[in-house]
Motif scaffolding. Structure first.
Motif, PDB file in Angstrom:
ATOM      1  N   ASN A 256      -0.434   2.343   0.874  1.00  0.00           N
ATOM      2  CA  ASN A 256      -1.704   1.850   0.878  1.00  0.00           C
ATOM      3  C   ASN A 256      -2.174   0.491   0.903  1.00  0.00           C
ATOM      4  OD1 ASN A 256      -2.483   4.650   1.148  1.00  0.00           O
ATOM      5  ND2 ASN A 256      -2.797   4.878  -1.005  1.00  0.00           N
ATOM      6  N   HIS A 257      -1.042  -0.514   0.663  1.00  0.00           N
ATOM      7  CA  HIS A 257      -1.283  -1.877   0.696  1.00  0.00           C
ATOM      8  C   HIS A 257      -1.403  -2.500   1.774  1.00  0.00           C
ATOM      9  CE1 HIS A 257      -0.747  -6.080  -0.421  1.00  0.00           C
ATOM     10  NE2 HIS A 257      -1.086  -5.628  -2.022  1.00  0.00           N
ATOM     11  N   PRO A 258      -2.492  -3.507   1.986  1.00  0.00           N
ATOM     12  CA  PRO A 258      -2.685  -3.810   3.440  1.00  0.00           C
ATOM     13  C   PRO A 258      -1.808  -4.621   4.105  1.00  0.00           C
ATOM     14  CG  PRO A 258      -4.152  -4.723   1.653  1.00  0.00           C
ATOM     15  CD  PRO A 258      -3.444  -3.785   1.133  1.00  0.00           C
ATOM     16  N   SER A 259      -0.641  -5.166   2.989  1.00  0.00           N
ATOM     17  CA  SER A 259       0.185  -6.214   3.650  1.00  0.00           C
ATOM     18  C   SER A 259       1.410  -5.619   3.735  1.00  0.00           C
ATOM     19  CB  SER A 259       0.425  -7.282   2.650  1.00  0.00           C
ATOM     20  OG  SER A 259      -0.755  -8.090   2.526  1.00  0.00           O
ATOM     21  N   VAL A 260       1.666  -4.315   3.676  1.00  0.00           N
ATOM     22  CA  VAL A 260       2.897  -3.502   3.958  1.00  0.00           C
ATOM     23  C   VAL A 260       3.158  -3.700   5.377  1.00  0.00           C
ATOM     24  CG1 VAL A 260       4.028  -1.449   3.978  1.00  0.00           C
ATOM     25  CG2 VAL A 260       3.004  -2.245   1.891  1.00  0.00           C
ATOM     26  N   GLN A 261       4.252  -3.616   5.943  1.00  0.00           N
ATOM     27  CA  GLN A 261       4.678  -3.840   7.463  1.00  0.00           C
ATOM     28  C   GLN A 261       5.330  -2.370   7.520  1.00  0.00           C
ATOM     29  OE1 GLN A 261       6.527  -6.999   9.467  1.00  0.00           O
ATOM     30  NE2 GLN A 261       6.299  -8.107   7.384  1.00  0.00           N
ATOM     31  N   ARG A 262       4.536  -1.552   8.663  1.00  0.00           N
ATOM     32  CA  ARG A 262       5.505  -0.305   8.780  1.00  0.00           C
ATOM     33  C   ARG A 262       6.051  -0.559  10.264  1.00  0.00           C
ATOM     34  NH1 ARG A 262       2.789   4.741   7.049  1.00  0.00           N
ATOM     35  NH2 ARG A 262       1.257   4.376   5.401  1.00  0.00           N
ATOM     36  N   LEU A 263       7.073  -0.375  10.246  1.00  0.00           N
ATOM     37  CA  LEU A 263       7.960  -0.351  11.527  1.00  0.00           C
ATOM     38  C   LEU A 263       7.817   1.116  12.319  1.00  0.00           C
ATOM     39  CD1 LEU A 263      11.356  -1.906  10.719  1.00  0.00           C
ATOM     40  CD2 LEU A 263       9.207  -2.809  11.186  1.00  0.00           C
ATOM     41  N   PRO A 264       7.829   1.088  13.609  1.00  0.00           N
ATOM     42  CA  PRO A 264       7.594   2.288  14.382  1.00  0.00           C
ATOM     43  C   PRO A 264       8.554   3.636  13.824  1.00  0.00           C
ATOM     44  CG  PRO A 264       8.038   0.600  15.801  1.00  0.00           C
ATOM     45  CD  PRO A 264       8.305   0.073  14.560  1.00  0.00           C
ATOM     46  N   SER A 265       7.562   4.662  13.480  1.00  0.00           N
ATOM     47  CA  SER A 265       8.285   5.800  13.212  1.00  0.00           C
ATOM     48  C   SER A 265       9.238   6.610  14.430  1.00  0.00           C
ATOM     49  CB  SER A 265       7.311   6.868  12.622  1.00  0.00           C
ATOM     50  OG  SER A 265       6.484   7.354  13.253  1.00  0.00           O
ATOM     51  N   GLU A 266      10.103   7.371  13.874  1.00  0.00           N
ATOM     52  CA  GLU A 266      10.918   8.262  14.861  1.00  0.00           C
ATOM     53  C   GLU A 266      11.301   9.558  14.432  1.00  0.00           C
ATOM     54  OE1 GLU A 266      14.233   5.921  16.632  1.00  0.00           O
ATOM     55  OE2 GLU A 266      13.842   4.120  15.920  1.00  0.00           O
ATOM     56  N   ASP A 267      11.338  10.267  15.386  1.00  0.00           N
ATOM     57  CA  ASP A 267      11.567  11.777  15.149  1.00  0.00           C
ATOM     58  C   ASP A 267      12.781  11.942  15.764  1.00  0.00           C
ATOM     59  OD1 ASP A 267       9.232  12.325  13.819  1.00  0.00           O
ATOM     60  OD2 ASP A 267       8.326  13.028  15.673  1.00  0.00           O
ATOM     61  N   LEU A 268      13.804  12.003  15.099  1.00  0.00           N
ATOM     62  CA  LEU A 268      15.322  12.242  15.465  1.00  0.00           C
ATOM     63  C   LEU A 268      15.913  13.801  15.782  1.00  0.00           C
ATOM     64  CD1 LEU A 268      17.092   9.462  13.318  1.00  0.00           C
ATOM     65  CD2 LEU A 268      16.001   9.353  15.535  1.00  0.00           C
ATOM     66  N   PRO A 269      16.239  14.244  16.765  1.00  0.00           N
ATOM     67  CA  PRO A 269      16.481  15.690  16.901  1.00  0.00           C
ATOM     68  C   PRO A 269      17.729  16.147  16.226  1.00  0.00           C
ATOM     69  CG  PRO A 269      16.957  14.576  18.911  1.00  0.00           C
ATOM     70  CD  PRO A 269      16.485  13.492  18.029  1.00  0.00           C
ATOM     71  N   LEU A 270      17.643  17.142  15.505  1.00  0.00           N
ATOM     72  CA  LEU A 270      18.962  17.758  14.735  1.00  0.00           C
ATOM     73  C   LEU A 270      18.832  19.299  14.690  1.00  0.00           C
ATOM     74  CD1 LEU A 270      21.363  17.025  13.134  1.00  0.00           C
ATOM     75  CD2 LEU A 270      19.961  17.144  10.929  1.00  0.00           C
ATOM     76  N   ASN A 271      19.881  19.909  15.744  1.00  0.00           N
ATOM     77  CA  ASN A 271      19.840  21.385  15.598  1.00  0.00           C
ATOM     78  C   ASN A 271      18.402  21.851  15.851  1.00  0.00           C
ATOM     79  OD1 ASN A 271      22.528  21.021  15.217  1.00  0.00           O
ATOM     80  ND2 ASN A 271      22.799  21.507  13.107  1.00  0.00           N
ATOM     81  N   GLY A 272      17.688  21.630  16.952  1.00  0.00           N
ATOM     82  CA  GLY A 272      16.435  22.433  17.133  1.00  0.00           C
ATOM     83  C   GLY A 272      15.307  21.797  16.185  1.00  0.00           C
ATOM     84  N   SER A 273      15.515  20.989  15.480  1.00  0.00           N
ATOM     85  CA  SER A 273      14.613  20.410  14.330  1.00  0.00           C
ATOM     86  C   SER A 273      14.517  18.926  14.673  1.00  0.00           C
ATOM     87  CB  SER A 273      14.500  20.930  12.967  1.00  0.00           C
ATOM     88  OG  SER A 273      15.679  20.448  12.344  1.00  0.00           O
ATOM     89  N   VAL A 281       8.341  -2.536   5.312  1.00  0.00           N
ATOM     90  CA  VAL A 281       8.814  -3.662   4.807  1.00  0.00           C
ATOM     91  C   VAL A 281       7.609  -4.119   3.725  1.00  0.00           C
ATOM     92  CG1 VAL A 281       9.389  -5.980   4.959  1.00  0.00           C
ATOM     93  CG2 VAL A 281      10.098  -4.350   6.562  1.00  0.00           C
ATOM     94  N   LEU A 282       8.006  -4.333   2.442  1.00  0.00           N
ATOM     95  CA  LEU A 282       6.782  -4.623   1.347  1.00  0.00           C
ATOM     96  C   LEU A 282       6.636  -5.991   1.475  1.00  0.00           C
ATOM     97  CD1 LEU A 282       7.895  -1.831   0.748  1.00  0.00           C
ATOM     98  CD2 LEU A 282       7.858  -2.398  -1.756  1.00  0.00           C
ATOM     99  N   PRO A 283       5.361  -6.015   0.801  1.00  0.00           N
ATOM    100  CA  PRO A 283       4.760  -7.511   0.853  1.00  0.00           C
ATOM    101  C   PRO A 283       5.653  -8.375   0.006  1.00  0.00           C
ATOM    102  CG  PRO A 283       3.008  -6.148   0.411  1.00  0.00           C
ATOM    103  CD  PRO A 283       4.290  -5.145   0.465  1.00  0.00           C
ATOM    104  N   SER A 284       5.684  -9.714   0.282  1.00  0.00           N
ATOM    105  CA  SER A 284       6.235 -10.637  -0.528  1.00  0.00           C
ATOM    106  C   SER A 284       5.548 -10.917  -1.916  1.00  0.00           C
ATOM    107  CB  SER A 284       6.533 -12.037  -0.075  1.00  0.00           C
ATOM    108  OG  SER A 284       5.223 -12.572   0.086  1.00  0.00           O
ATOM    109  N   ALA A 285       6.178 -11.301  -2.919  1.00  0.00           N
ATOM    110  CA  ALA A 285       5.627 -11.649  -4.390  1.00  0.00           C
ATOM    111  C   ALA A 285       4.428 -12.393  -4.155  1.00  0.00           C
ATOM    112  CB  ALA A 285       6.533 -12.119  -5.154  1.00  0.00           C
ATOM    113  N   GLN A 286       4.283 -13.049  -3.199  1.00  0.00           N
ATOM    114  CA  GLN A 286       2.973 -14.223  -3.403  1.00  0.00           C
ATOM    115  C   GLN A 286       1.667 -13.129  -2.776  1.00  0.00           C
ATOM    116  OE1 GLN A 286       4.395 -16.794  -0.236  1.00  0.00           O
ATOM    117  NE2 GLN A 286       5.099 -18.355  -1.818  1.00  0.00           N
ATOM    118  N   ARG A 287       2.051 -12.038  -2.063  1.00  0.00           N
ATOM    119  CA  ARG A 287       0.860 -11.223  -1.642  1.00  0.00           C
ATOM    120  C   ARG A 287       0.477 -10.046  -2.573  1.00  0.00           C
ATOM    121  NH1 ARG A 287      -0.809 -11.984   3.311  1.00  0.00           N
ATOM    122  NH2 ARG A 287       0.397 -13.389   4.649  1.00  0.00           N
ATOM    123  N   LEU A 288       1.099 -10.052  -3.929  1.00  0.00           N
ATOM    124  CA  LEU A 288       1.039  -8.996  -4.816  1.00  0.00           C
ATOM    125  C   LEU A 288       0.566  -9.642  -6.061  1.00  0.00           C
ATOM    126  CD1 LEU A 288       4.305  -7.102  -4.172  1.00  0.00           C
ATOM    127  CD2 LEU A 288       1.996  -6.559  -3.160  1.00  0.00           C
TER     128      LEU A 288
END
Length: 519
Positions: A256-273, A281-288
Motif C-alpha cells: 500500500n505504499h505509494p513509492s513501491v514499484q510493481r513490476l508486471p505480474s505474470e501467470d506461468l502455466p504449470l500442469n493445467g494450472s 521493488v521497495l522504496p529507498s530509505a529516503q522515501r520511508l
C-alpha cells in the motif's frame, strides 16, 4: 524418502498392475508387513528441524483449516513444567475424528482435502509437536462434548507401541480447564514437558531461562505475523494472539505504499494450472520514515528478507530466498527486491514442498522464467539504491549477524567492528581474550569484508566479489572452527544449544554453508 514412507503408512502406495484381455488387473504379490518401530519413528519425526515458531505455525495451520475466527497461542512459564498451547474456536472434532487427527500419517499427500485445508502429509500436528515436547494433548469439542487424547512419548518408546491415551493426567486436565471456553466447539493443542526445559537446573525462579522462554514467544509472534499475514487482513480474516497480544500482519511488499514499484505480474502455466508471480521493488530509505524502514526490514533484517516469497493457499511457505538460482546470492544492493509467488496446492509435488512447509524446489520448466523475473527485479532494486538509496543492511539488522557495521554519515563511509557480535564479546571479556577466540575473530573478519556494501556506496558493479570460506556448500575446517567458536560464545551467553545452532543457521556466511549447525 519420508514422503514415500508416509504413503506406505497411510496406505496410499500403489499396487503393481498388469494388462489381461485389454484390462488392467492387480497382480497378487507376496509381502511382509514391516511397520515402523515406534521409538525410531518418534525420533525421526522429532528431528525434522522445526524451530519453535515454525512448529507453532503448523498448529495454527490446523486452526485456520477449520475456519477458526479466534486463535490464541499461550506461553506459560513454570520452570520445568512450562507449557505452550494453541486454542481455537473452529469446528472441533468428534472422538473418531480426533483419533484420526492424532494418528501419524492417517491421510497421505494424495488424500482429498477441502479448499481451506493447509495440510499435506497428515503429520504436521505430530511432527511439529514431537519436535518441541514429550507430551502432546489435544482436547476438542464439536457439539458441546469434549474429547481428549494424549501422546506420551516416554510411554510410546517404553512400550514399543503406539498407545494413544484417552484423557489426560490431573495436572494436564487442570490446564485444559483453564483454556476451555463455553462455546461448545473448538480445539486445544497443549505441549507439556517441553524439550530443553526439563533439566535439573531449570526452576521457576531461573530468570535467564525464563527470559529465553518469553523471547521465543516474541519470535513466534513475529513469525506468525509474516506467515499468516494474508489471513490477518484478507476476506478469511481471523484474530490471532500470542500471550494476549494481537499479532500484527507483516507485508513484505509494502503493497500500500505509494513509492513501491510493481513490476508486471505474470501467470506461468504449470500442469493445467497457473503460478502467479509478481515482483516488487521497495522504496529507498529516503522515501520511508524511520518506523517504516525498520518494519520493512522484517523479522530477519533486510539482507535475509530479499528474494522470493512462496505462498500456498495464502499461507507463506518460504520467506526471502533466491531458490538456488545460479549466480544469485544475497547482496546489499538487492535488498529492495522481493517477489511474490502463489503456487496452487495441487502442484505441491512439482514444487517439492517438504513436511515442515518451509522449503520448496521450483519445477524445472519454471526456473528460466523465475530467473528472468528475479534478474529484472534485482537490477531495478540495485538501480534504486545506486541513485537514491542508502545502505540499509548491517545498520538496522540483527546485531548478532554481522562482524562489520557499515554506515555513511555525512557522505563519509565508516566501517566499524560490531561490538555485539558473540566472538567480539568473547574476545573483549574482562578476564582477557582466549587466543583461539581472537584467531577465529580475525579469520571471520578476513572472510567477511563488506565488499558488496562498499560497492553500492561507490556505484560500482563487478561480479568478482569474494565468496566467504570458498562459497556455498559443505563447510571446510576453517569455517567449522569459526562457527564452533561462535556457537560456544552464544551458549556461554545464555542461549540453549538448539537456539545457538538456530542462530548460526541464519548468520552469514554460515547460512550458505553446511555444517554441524545445519544438521
Amino acid at each position: 524418502m519420508l514422503a514415500r514412507l508416509l504413503q506406505w503408512i497411510s496406505g496410499t502406495a500403489s499396487t503393481p498392475r498388469r494388462v489381461r484381455n485389454g484390462e488392467a488387473v492387480e497382480t497378487p504379490i507376496a509381502y511382509d508387513i514391516a511397520a515402523p518401530e515406534p521409538a525410531g519413528m518418534v525420533a525421526s519425526l522429532s528431528s525434522l528441524g522445526y524451530s519453535l515458531p515454525s512448529a507453532v505455525a503448523d498448529l495454527v495451520d490446523n486452526s485456520i483449516s477449520v475456519e477458526a475466527r479466534n486463535i490464541d497461542v499461550e506461553f506459560t512459564w513454570a520452570g520445568a513444567d512450562s507449557w505452550i498451547a494453541v486454542v481455537d474456536d473452529g469446528w472441533g472434532m468428534t472422538a473418531e475424528e480426533l483419533v484420526t487427527a492424532m494418528t501419524v500419517a492417517a491421510r497421505g499427500p494424495a488424500a482429498t482435502r477441502s479448499s481451506t485445508d493447509l495440510g499435506r502429509f497428515g503429520v504436521g500436528l505430530k511432527s511439529a509437536s514431537f519436535s518441541q515436547a514429550r507430551q502432546l494433548t489435544v482436547s476438542t469439542a464439536k457439539n458441546g462434548e469434549w474429547h481428549t487424547r494424549t501422546w506420551d512419548l516416554d510411554l510410546v518408546e517404553g512400550s514399543g507401541q503406539w498407545r494413544l491415551l484417552r484423557g489426560a493426567d490431573d495436572v494436564t486436565e487442570a490446564v485444559l480447564d483453564r483454556l476451555r471456553d463455553r462455546s461448545g466447539h473448538g480445539t486445544i493443542v497443549l505441549w507439556r514437558r517441553l524439550n530443553g526445559y526439563r533439566t535439573n537446573g531449570v526452576s521457576t525462579d531461573d530468570e535467564r531461562t525464563q527470559k529465553q522462554f518469553y523471547a521465543e514467544a516474541t519470535r513466534t509472534e513475529s513469525h506468525l505475523g509474516m506467515v499468516f499475514a494474508r489471513f490477518l487482513t484478507g476476506t478469511r480474516r481471523c484474530n490471532l494472539q500470542v500471550r494476549g497480544t494481537l499479532v500484527k500482519p507483516w507485508d513484505p511488499f509494502m503493497s500500500n505504499h505509494p513509492s513501491v514499484q510493481r513490476l508486471p505480474s505474470e501467470d506461468l502455466p504449470l500442469n493445467g494450472s497457473f503460478v502467479e508471480v509478481e515482483a516488487f521493488v521497495l522504496p529507498s530509505a529516503q522515501r520511508l520514515t524511520s518506523e517504516e524502514y525498520d518494519r520493512a526490514a522484517g523479522p530477519e533484517g533486510w539482507l535475509d528478507q530479499q528474494g522470493f516469497y512462496i505462498y500456498r493457499r495464502n499461507r507463506l511457505i518460504l520467506a526471502g530466498d533466491w531458490l538456488g538460482q545460479r549466480g544469485m546470492r544475497r547482496e546489499e544492493k538487492y535488498n529492495l527486491a522481493r517477489i511474490a509467488v502463489d503456487i496452487p496446492a495441487e502442484t505441491d509435488a512439482e514444487w517439492g514442498v517438504d513436511v515442515r512447509k518451509s522449503s520448496v524446489v521450483p519445477p524445472v520448466g519454471l526456473r528460466p522464467h523465475l530467473n528472468r523475473i528475479a534478474r529484472k527485479a534485482r537490477a531495478t532494486a540495485a538501480d534504486v539504491l545506486r541513485h537514491r538509496g542508502q545502505v540499509a543492511a548491517r545498520t538496522h539488522g540483527d546485531p548478532l549477524a554481522y562482524a562489520w557495521l557499515v554506515r555513511r554519515p555525512e557522505d563519509r563511509v565508516v566501517c566499524k567492528i560490531n561490538r555485539s557480535h558473540p566472538l567480539v564479546q568473547a574476545a573483549l571479556r574482562p578476564v582477557g581474550p582466549r587466543a583461539a577466540d581472537v584467531h577465529a575473530l580475525i579469520r571471520l573478519l578476513e572472510e567477511t569484508v563488506p565488499v558488496a556494501a562498499l560497492r553500492v556506496m561507490h556505484e560500482a558493479d563487478n561480479g568478482d566479489d569474494p565468496e566467504p570460506f570458498g562459497g556455498p556448500g559443505p563447510a571446510g575446517d576453517a569455517a567449522v572452527e569459526v562457527a564452533r567458536r561462535i556457537y560456544e560464545s552464544l551458549v556461554s551467553g545464555g542461549r540453549s544449544p538448539a537456539a545457538a545452532r538456530d542462530r548460526l543457521r541464519t548468520m552469514p556466511p554460515f547460512d550458505q554453508l553446511r555444517g554441524f549447525w545445519s544438521e
